[in-house]
Design an enzyme around this catalytic site. Structure first.
Site, PDB file in Angstrom:
ATOM      1  N   HIS A  44       0.808  -1.233   0.000  1.00 16.18           N
ATOM      2  CA  HIS A  44       0.000   0.000   0.000  1.00 16.18           C
ATOM      3  C   HIS A  44       0.831   1.268   0.000  1.00 16.18           C
ATOM      4  O   HIS A  44       0.346   2.337  -0.350  1.00 16.18           O
ATOM      5  CB  HIS A  44      -0.904   0.022   1.230  1.00 16.18           C
ATOM      6  CG  HIS A  44      -1.842  -1.127   1.284  1.00 16.18           C
ATOM      7  ND1 HIS A  44      -2.951  -1.210   0.495  1.00 16.18           N
ATOM      8  CD2 HIS A  44      -1.822  -2.267   2.014  1.00 16.18           C
ATOM      9  CE1 HIS A  44      -3.584  -2.346   0.741  1.00 16.18           C
ATOM     10  NE2 HIS A  44      -2.910  -3.013   1.658  1.00 16.18           N
ATOM     11  N   GLU A 119      -7.748  -4.445  -3.333  1.00 17.27           N
ATOM     12  CA  GLU A 119      -8.099  -5.113  -2.070  1.00 17.27           C
ATOM     13  C   GLU A 119      -9.393  -4.463  -1.595  1.00 17.27           C
ATOM     14  O   GLU A 119      -9.384  -3.357  -1.081  1.00 17.27           O
ATOM     15  CB  GLU A 119      -6.986  -4.954  -1.037  1.00 17.27           C
ATOM     16  CG  GLU A 119      -7.193  -5.860   0.178  1.00 17.27           C
ATOM     17  CD  GLU A 119      -6.116  -5.685   1.234  1.00 17.27           C
ATOM     18  OE1 GLU A 119      -5.396  -4.674   1.200  1.00 17.27           O
ATOM     19  OE2 GLU A 119      -6.014  -6.569   2.103  1.00 17.27           O
ATOM     20  N   HIS A 206      -3.108 -12.715   2.297  1.00 18.24           N
ATOM     21  CA  HIS A 206      -2.568 -12.734   3.669  1.00 18.24           C
ATOM     22  C   HIS A 206      -3.251 -13.810   4.530  1.00 18.24           C
ATOM     23  O   HIS A 206      -3.965 -13.540   5.486  1.00 18.24           O
ATOM     24  CB  HIS A 206      -2.481 -11.367   4.356  1.00 18.24           C
ATOM     25  CG  HIS A 206      -3.648 -10.423   4.253  1.00 18.24           C
ATOM     26  ND1 HIS A 206      -4.926 -10.774   4.567  1.00 18.24           N
ATOM     27  CD2 HIS A 206      -3.687  -9.117   3.913  1.00 18.24           C
ATOM     28  CE1 HIS A 206      -5.706  -9.710   4.411  1.00 18.24           C
ATOM     29  NE2 HIS A 206      -4.985  -8.697   4.003  1.00 18.24           N
ATOM     30  N   ASP A 238       6.121 -11.047   8.987  1.00 20.26           N
ATOM     31  CA  ASP A 238       6.840 -10.007   9.742  1.00 20.26           C
ATOM     32  C   ASP A 238       7.042 -10.400  11.203  1.00 20.26           C
ATOM     33  O   ASP A 238       7.640  -9.654  11.975  1.00 20.26           O
ATOM     34  CB  ASP A 238       6.110  -8.650   9.658  1.00 20.26           C
ATOM     35  CG  ASP A 238       4.693  -8.701  10.213  1.00 20.26           C
ATOM     36  OD1 ASP A 238       4.209  -9.801  10.559  1.00 20.26           O
ATOM     37  OD2 ASP A 238       4.042  -7.635  10.285  1.00 20.26           O
ATOM     38  N   HIS A 241       2.121 -10.369  12.298  1.00 21.64           N
ATOM     39  CA  HIS A 241       0.828 -10.839  11.776  1.00 21.64           C
ATOM     40  C   HIS A 241       0.613 -12.326  12.021  1.00 21.64           C
ATOM     41  O   HIS A 241      -0.529 -12.773  12.138  1.00 21.64           O
ATOM     42  CB  HIS A 241       0.714 -10.537  10.278  1.00 21.64           C
ATOM     43  CG  HIS A 241       0.367  -9.113   9.984  1.00 21.64           C
ATOM     44  ND1 HIS A 241       1.273  -8.094  10.098  1.00 21.64           N
ATOM     45  CD2 HIS A 241      -0.808  -8.536   9.609  1.00 21.64           C
ATOM     46  CE1 HIS A 241       0.677  -6.961   9.793  1.00 21.64           C
ATOM     47  NE2 HIS A 241      -0.577  -7.197   9.495  1.00 21.64           N
ATOM     48  N   ASP A 264       2.359  -6.241   2.439  1.00 18.38           N
ATOM     49  CA  ASP A 264       1.204  -5.466   2.921  1.00 18.38           C
ATOM     50  C   ASP A 264       1.709  -4.183   3.597  1.00 18.38           C
ATOM     51  O   ASP A 264       1.116  -3.669   4.545  1.00 18.38           O
ATOM     52  CB  ASP A 264       0.345  -6.293   3.887  1.00 18.38           C
ATOM     53  CG  ASP A 264      -1.093  -5.783   3.987  1.00 18.38           C
ATOM     54  OD1 ASP A 264      -1.447  -4.824   3.281  1.00 18.38           O
ATOM     55  OD2 ASP A 264      -1.848  -6.343   4.797  1.00 18.38           O
ATOM     56  N   ALA A 297      -3.156  -2.928  10.976  1.00 15.33           N
ATOM     57  CA  ALA A 297      -3.533  -2.212   9.752  1.00 15.33           C
ATOM     58  C   ALA A 297      -2.334  -2.196   8.821  1.00 15.33           C
ATOM     59  O   ALA A 297      -1.618  -1.220   8.736  1.00 15.33           O
ATOM     60  CB  ALA A 297      -3.973  -0.783  10.096  1.00 15.33           C
ATOM     61  N   GLY A 298      -2.110  -3.322   8.160  1.00 12.04           N
ATOM     62  CA  GLY A 298      -0.946  -3.409   7.286  1.00 12.04           C
ATOM     63  C   GLY A 298       0.309  -3.530   8.124  1.00 12.04           C
ATOM     64  O   GLY A 298       0.265  -3.714   9.340  1.00 12.04           O
TER      65      GLY A 298
END
Ligand code: ZN
Length: 370
Positions: A44, A119, A206, A238, A241, A264, A297-298
């Protein structure tokens, strides 16, 4: 030693003990590990900018950061927003993709936008994550057509919840147009997921995040995503997540061919802790977590780090982990000339040290300056 001509790989040779044809450039990279350039199919933003920003600086800044982290091509990814805002963002992204097509080889070298990932808006209220509820839309061919027209056909990937009424029709049509339909932000049960696959979906977005959780008596979308060999699937490795043990489980289930890494990443990537935006949302970053409304959020992940994490979490070799950021996403996206180091392939590659740190990035045979 990499021999390059006209932006393509001519040969990868151990040494230059051969005559080099005229017009061929020789890159002596010593004993370093060379890998195909990374492809990020879900990103994003980075470095303070979001790809939906109405700001001519946004994409160049994002693309320079991507190249520094080994990404040579990417799909700028929209988040759900008011439809007219999304349509305008799609027009700008289509402009960026088209202008690249017309640019000559000497243009500034940064990661290239290769297509758009939508998305939303066709995602589940129950699994929307931070996508704004007010802007989610039921899947309809008419809406898909408006998005498609605004993007001038550059939509190459779309995340959709297969259980929504109207989803099958949109999946069939998107797949017919060559879009990689990816299942995600979904509360689907196993059967609805399989109906989505039958309609033409072939990937999962994801995996584990924004999905109905796996239950041993009700396998749901995860049970299908992990076991259906018609589906490749991506993860955000990461360490935030997904627990590393879940990354290992995922890698075992999807295997070396179907595991795909995405970042993401948001505007906060490569920036200090603070407040940033994701599409039209405000997010707060603290200690590597990007949050809005108490939800993730990402991410602030970069692809080189995702590769190193996958190797570590799954117990894979570095070169095996590299394929999840290069060969596999290239296959998902349908790029026959990317994700491989072979004669005739695009000369997009990275030079890595044994730890997987990116030392140099080449796009079309030209080095991206740091
Ligand atoms: Zn996303």
């Amino acid at each position: 030693m990499v021999l390059v001509s006209d932006g393509k790989i001519v040969e990868i040779a151990a040494s230059a003990a051969r005559p080099v044809p005229a017009g061929t450039q020789t890159l002596d990279l010593g004993d370093s590990m060379i890998a195909p350039g990374y492809l990020d199919l879900h990103i994003h933003g980075s470095a303070g900018f979001d790809v939906m920003d109405d700001n001519a600086e946004a994409l160049p800044v994002v693309e320079r950061l991507l190249a520094r982290h080994g990404v040579t091509g990417y799909y700028p990814t929209t988040v759900t927003a008011p439809l007219d805002k999304t349509l305008r963002a799609l027009e700008r992204l289509a402009d960026a993709i088209d202008s690249l097509r017309h640019a000559d080889n000497t243009a500034e070298h940064r990661a290239r936008p290769l297509g758009i990932h939508l998305e939303g808006p066709f995602i589940s209220h129950a699994r929307k994550g931070v996508h704004p509820a007010a802007n989610l839309l039921p899947p309809k061919l008419e809406t898909f057509e408006r998005l498609w027209q605004a993007a001038r056909g550059h939509v190459r990937m779309m995340t959709i919840a297969p259980e929504l009424e109207g989803a099958a029709e949109v999946i069939v049509e998107a797949a017919r147009r060559g879009v990689c339909v990816s299942l995600g932000h979904s509360d689907a049960d196993f059967e609805a997921t399989e109906r989505g696959v039958a309609a033409g979906a072939r990937h999962a977005t994801h995996t584990f995040n924004a999905m109905r959780p796996l239950d041993h008596r009700s396998p749901g979308i995860l049970g299908a995503a992990l076991t259906d060999s018609r589906l490749s699937a991506d993860i955000i490795a990461d360490g935030v997540h997904l627990d590393p043990a879940i990354v290992k489980l995922f890698a075992a289930a999807k295997g070396a061919e179907r595991t795909v890494l995405i970042t993401d990443a948001t505007a906060a990537t490569g920036m200090p802790d603070g407040r940033y935006h994701l599409g039209s949302l405000e997010v707060e970053v603290k200690d590597g977590r990007c949050m809005a409304d108490d939800k993730l959020a990402g991410s602030v992940l970069t692809m080189d780090k995702a590769v190193r994490n996958l190797a570590r979490f799954a117990g894979w070799s570095l070169s095996q982990a590299v394929t999840a950021a290069s060969r596999n996403p290239a296959r998902v996206a349908g790029f026959a000339n990317k994700g491989v180091l072979a004669a005739g392939a695009d000369a997009d590659f990275v030079v890595l040290n044994p730890d997987g740190d990116v030392l140099r990035t080449f796009i079309g045979g030209l080095e991206c300056s740091a």
